[in-house]
Scaffold this motif. Sequence first.
Motif, PDB file in Angstrom:
ATOM      1  N   VAL A   1      66.569  -6.101   2.958  1.00  0.00           N
ATOM      2  CA  VAL A   1      66.249  -7.519   3.140  1.00  0.00           C
ATOM      3  C   VAL A   1      64.734  -7.612   3.299  1.00  0.00           C
ATOM      4  O   VAL A   1      64.150  -6.915   4.117  1.00  0.00           O
TER       5      VAL A   1
ATOM      6  N   ALA B   1      76.279  -5.307   7.987  1.00  0.00           N
ATOM      7  CA  ALA B   1      76.245  -6.647   7.395  1.00  0.00           C
ATOM      8  C   ALA B   1      75.711  -7.661   8.409  1.00  0.00           C
ATOM      9  O   ALA B   1      74.965  -8.573   8.048  1.00  0.00           O
ATOM     10  N   HIS B   2      76.065  -7.483   9.668  1.00  0.00           N
ATOM     11  CA  HIS B   2      75.581  -8.390  10.711  1.00  0.00           C
ATOM     12  C   HIS B   2      74.060  -8.317  10.828  1.00  0.00           C
ATOM     13  O   HIS B   2      73.381  -9.339  10.899  1.00  0.00           O
TER      14      HIS B   2
ATOM     15  N   ARG C   1      67.142 -10.202  -1.100  1.00  0.00           N
ATOM     16  CA  ARG C   1      68.150  -9.318  -0.506  1.00  0.00           C
ATOM     17  C   ARG C   1      68.879  -8.550  -1.586  1.00  0.00           C
ATOM     18  O   ARG C   1      69.263  -9.107  -2.605  1.00  0.00           O
TER      19      ARG C   1
ATOM     20  N   GLN D   1      68.087 -11.852   7.494  1.00  0.00           N
ATOM     21  CA  GLN D   1      67.911 -12.893   6.487  1.00  0.00           C
ATOM     22  C   GLN D   1      67.664 -14.251   7.145  1.00  0.00           C
ATOM     23  O   GLN D   1      66.776 -14.996   6.731  1.00  0.00           O
ATOM     24  N   ASP D   2      68.429 -14.559   8.185  1.00  0.00           N
ATOM     25  CA  ASP D   2      68.257 -15.837   8.888  1.00  0.00           C
ATOM     26  C   ASP D   2      66.873 -15.938   9.537  1.00  0.00           C
ATOM     27  O   ASP D   2      66.200 -16.961   9.428  1.00  0.00           O
TER      28      ASP D   2
ATOM     29  N   ASP E   1      72.484 -10.100   7.907  1.00  0.00           N
ATOM     30  CA  ASP E   1      72.559 -11.563   8.038  1.00  0.00           C
ATOM     31  C   ASP E   1      71.540 -12.086   9.049  1.00  0.00           C
ATOM     32  O   ASP E   1      70.874 -13.100   8.808  1.00  0.00           O
TER      33      ASP E   1
ATOM     34  N   THR F   1      71.514  -1.817   2.402  1.00  0.00           N
ATOM     35  CA  THR F   1      71.007  -3.133   2.055  1.00  0.00           C
ATOM     36  C   THR F   1      69.522  -3.203   2.360  1.00  0.00           C
ATOM     37  O   THR F   1      69.041  -2.588   3.309  1.00  0.00           O
TER      38      THR F   1
END
Length: 176
Positions: free
Chosen positions: A16, A155-156, A174, A162-163, A159, A14
């Motif tokens: 971001v 994934a954590h 993303r 992103q936050d 996230d 991923t």
Amino acid sequence: MNSALHLFGERSLTLVAATFPDRGSATRAFHALRTVSPRKLGIALITPSDPRLGRKMEPESNGIWHTLLRSHAWLGLAGALGGLALAALVLAAGWPAALASPRATVALGGVYGVFVGMLAAGLLTLRPDRARVTAQVREASEHGQWSVVTHPVSAHEADVAQDLLTLGGGHVLRSL
């Protein structure tokens, strides 16, 4: 480890990123990410017209080659098996054209299956989801904006990144 991940040679699947209009907000977001991330190497600050933009966006060039090789090998094989299974089904169903030449049906099923598997592997290697993010960051850099890019391995982590980038006031992008 998930079997689908064996297709990839990259640790980070991923991407971001966030674009910022000024250096101060980008730098604050960069330092906020580095504070919470145990892997500081997966975070990069991209300056306007950054000469190392490509390397910062895709730091795992060896991993991309491994993805190319693994995905083509595995998906080519899976495609061949799928094509052979489809040929067997067509023959078992009694389709007259297939029954007229069963060897050609099986051979074409295998060849077309390999072809479809290789096309899927090529798409997987190109990663159009990441290309979209990279293109937007490149465009922002060319227009004098700053960006922060992170390569999370879970994934954590994605996230959290992103936050934090959203809280920092960035326009967040993303990949899948």
